[in-house]
Design a protein around this motif. Sequence first.
Motif, PDB file in Angstrom:
ATOM      1  N   GLY A 122       0.811  -1.208   0.000  1.00 49.13           N
ATOM      2  CA  GLY A 122       0.000   0.000   0.000  1.00 49.13           C
ATOM      3  C   GLY A 122       0.843   1.256   0.000  1.00 49.13           C
ATOM      4  N   GLY A 248      -7.002  -8.717   4.640  1.00 52.70           N
ATOM      5  CA  GLY A 248      -6.992  -7.269   4.833  1.00 52.70           C
ATOM      6  C   GLY A 248      -8.043  -6.822   5.833  1.00 52.70           C
ATOM      7  N   ARG A 284      -5.240  -4.250   0.655  1.00 54.37           N
ATOM      8  CA  ARG A 284      -5.103  -2.915   1.240  1.00 54.37           C
ATOM      9  C   ARG A 284      -6.447  -2.172   1.265  1.00 54.37           C
ATOM     10  N   GLU A 288      -8.328  -0.794   4.677  1.00 52.57           N
ATOM     11  CA  GLU A 288      -8.720   0.596   4.903  1.00 52.57           C
ATOM     12  C   GLU A 288     -10.224   0.781   5.021  1.00 52.57           C
ATOM     13  N   GLU A 298      -6.054   4.725   6.398  1.00 52.99           N
ATOM     14  CA  GLU A 298      -5.189   5.047   5.264  1.00 52.99           C
ATOM     15  C   GLU A 298      -3.805   5.478   5.709  1.00 52.99           C
ATOM     16  N   THR A 302       1.195  -0.929   6.278  1.00 50.39           N
ATOM     17  CA  THR A 302       1.221  -2.392   6.344  1.00 50.39           C
ATOM     18  C   THR A 302       2.513  -2.859   5.698  1.00 50.39           C
TER      19      THR A 302
END
Length: 326
Positions: A122, A248, A284, A288, A298, A302
């Motif tokens: 990300g 995620g 990702r 988020e 955000e 990661t």
Amino acid sequence: MNDQTLLIADIGGTNARFALANPSIVAFDEAMTLKCAEFPSSVAAIRHYLDAVPAPTPAAICLAAAGPVIDETVKVTNNHWVLSVREIRQELGVERVKLLNDFEAIAWSIPSIEDRFLESIGQASQQSLPTESFSVAIVGPGPGLGTGGLLKRNGQLIPLVGEGGHIGFAPKSKTQIEILGVLRDRFERVCVERLLSGSGIENIYWALHTLRGDSRKEMSAADIFTAAGDGSDTVAADAAQLFFEILGQVAGDIALVLGAQEGVYLAGGIVKRYPEMLHISGFRNAFENKGHHRPMMERIPTRLITYGEPGLLGAAHCALELAAGA
């Protein structure tokens, strides 16, 4: 202290990785992997390793293992070994013995892992950890799903240990809801480990075939990821995408629970083995996608741990403290 022998290990269901911790810095050498099935106990494996290196009786022993530490004992997951501080002390004549959960060991390793062994997932800022205070989480799919955390407050490191892989699965899409329905017919309780592990990707693949009314429903985890990567099986590709998407979601949940503002670190054999799939997946975005908390998510980085033996590195950290009487 510089002449002391510090024995460390990272013990899983199949293999036990032994090494000697450096008595001066957080590092190790003389690493050796032994098959657990070839030894009746951890003590037998330790004796074999010390003879093979060779090394004298250790001044301290720090063993990380897959499983919770309860009353200074670990029943290793998917392994016949039962690690006991009392037994190791008696059998080997070593007073300073410590057992760690395997993800506690990974947590201890985080401050010692060089940036070149951390791969950004990300676009969030990937700055080094603050010196005085931070909160991070660790999530790792492999034979099971491991979780952990590490806090630093006033210069002191505090590991967080739990069994986060056994929290309940919360689906976030129509397809995930349907998969949960199918898996509930197979399992009494569907925890996130039922989807985020080697057997987990197999469960997702089986569930997708079941939902589509196909006859082919069984395939090994390795074969599913291979077929997903080479494009030979569309169901395998969908299963892999769902796997990383759900990873995620869960990683984001863990970050919220632990307040891991300085990052979530990804460990475990699956993400290390298939980093390209991880990068192009919905990991990702799912991480988020936390409603009105998206702006905060955000900002949380990661990172994929590419270092080969973070468990041994964390055990080396603890062995140094143990030898020093900390």
